[in-house]
Design a protein around this motif. Sequence first.
Motif, short mmCIF file in Angstrom:
data_model
loop_
_atom_site.label_atom_id
_atom_site.label_comp_id
_atom_site.label_asym_id
_atom_site.label_seq_id
_atom_site.Cartn_x
_atom_site.Cartn_y
_atom_site.Cartn_z
N PHE A 94 0.84 -1.21 0.00
CA PHE A 94 0.00 0.00 0.00
C PHE A 94 0.87 1.25 0.00
O PHE A 94 0.57 2.23 -0.69
CB PHE A 94 -0.96 0.02 1.20
N LYS A 95 1.93 1.24 0.77
CA LYS A 95 2.85 2.38 0.83
C LYS A 95 3.50 2.60 -0.53
O LYS A 95 3.63 3.73 -1.00
CB LYS A 95 3.90 2.14 1.91
N ARG A 96 3.91 1.52 -1.20
CA ARG A 96 4.51 1.62 -2.53
C ARG A 96 3.51 2.17 -3.53
O ARG A 96 3.83 3.05 -4.33
CB ARG A 96 5.02 0.24 -2.99
N LEU A 97 2.27 1.68 -3.47
CA LEU A 97 1.22 2.16 -4.37
C LEU A 97 0.95 3.65 -4.14
O LEU A 97 0.81 4.41 -5.09
CB LEU A 97 -0.06 1.34 -4.16
N GLU A 98 0.91 4.05 -2.88
CA GLU A 98 0.69 5.47 -2.55
C GLU A 98 1.82 6.33 -3.14
O GLU A 98 1.57 7.39 -3.71
CB GLU A 98 0.63 5.65 -1.04
N GLN A 99 3.06 5.86 -3.05
CA GLN A 99 4.19 6.60 -3.60
C GLN A 99 4.10 6.70 -5.11
O GLN A 99 4.38 7.75 -5.69
CB GLN A 99 5.51 5.92 -3.19
N GLU A 100 3.70 5.62 -5.77
CA GLU A 100 3.55 5.66 -7.23
C GLU A 100 2.48 6.64 -7.66
O GLU A 100 2.64 7.36 -8.64
CB GLU A 100 3.25 4.26 -7.76
N ILE A 101 1.36 6.70 -6.94
CA ILE A 101 0.29 7.66 -7.25
C ILE A 101 0.78 9.09 -7.03
O ILE A 101 0.53 9.97 -7.85
CB ILE A 101 -0.97 7.35 -6.42
N ASP A 102 1.50 9.32 -5.92
CA ASP A 102 2.07 10.65 -5.68
C ASP A 102 3.01 11.05 -6.81
O ASP A 102 2.98 12.19 -7.27
CB ASP A 102 2.81 10.69 -4.34
#
Length: 147
Positions: free
Chosen positions: A16-24
């Motif tokens: 989830f943290k990785r996905l959040e970073q990719e969206i940012d």
Amino acid sequence: MFNRLTPFESSLFDEFKRLEQEIDDLFARWPWPIGIRSAARGAFPPVNIGATSDEVDAYLFVPGIDPKTLDISLQQNVLSVSGERKLPRDEKANYYRQERFSGTFRRAVTLPEDVDPDRVEARCENGILHIKVKRREATKPRQIEVK
């Protein structure tokens, strides 16, 4: 509840943290504003505009720019401000990130139809350009007294 995470739960949160970073990262490259208070990337100078029944006030934030070099015009209710911002650059330095805008710029803002192009004032103080445009007298509401 989260005191003891299993390896599966821990890796799930990492994903989830990785996905959040990719969206940012994706939205950081987005060329258009993504919020009501956002400006498009490269929009310089930032602008605030307010209006009263007597006038329209535009504030442009132009730190480090000589106000005498700005070109300000009002034509067909479009206020236009252009100029150039020159920043010192050390040619020997390797820049990893540069967020301050440098170069020519032009901002154009549509004003209400009742502004008077003959009654415009511009002042620059402490890096803030204040342009005041009066409204036409004929379009102001008149108070009519009943006798």
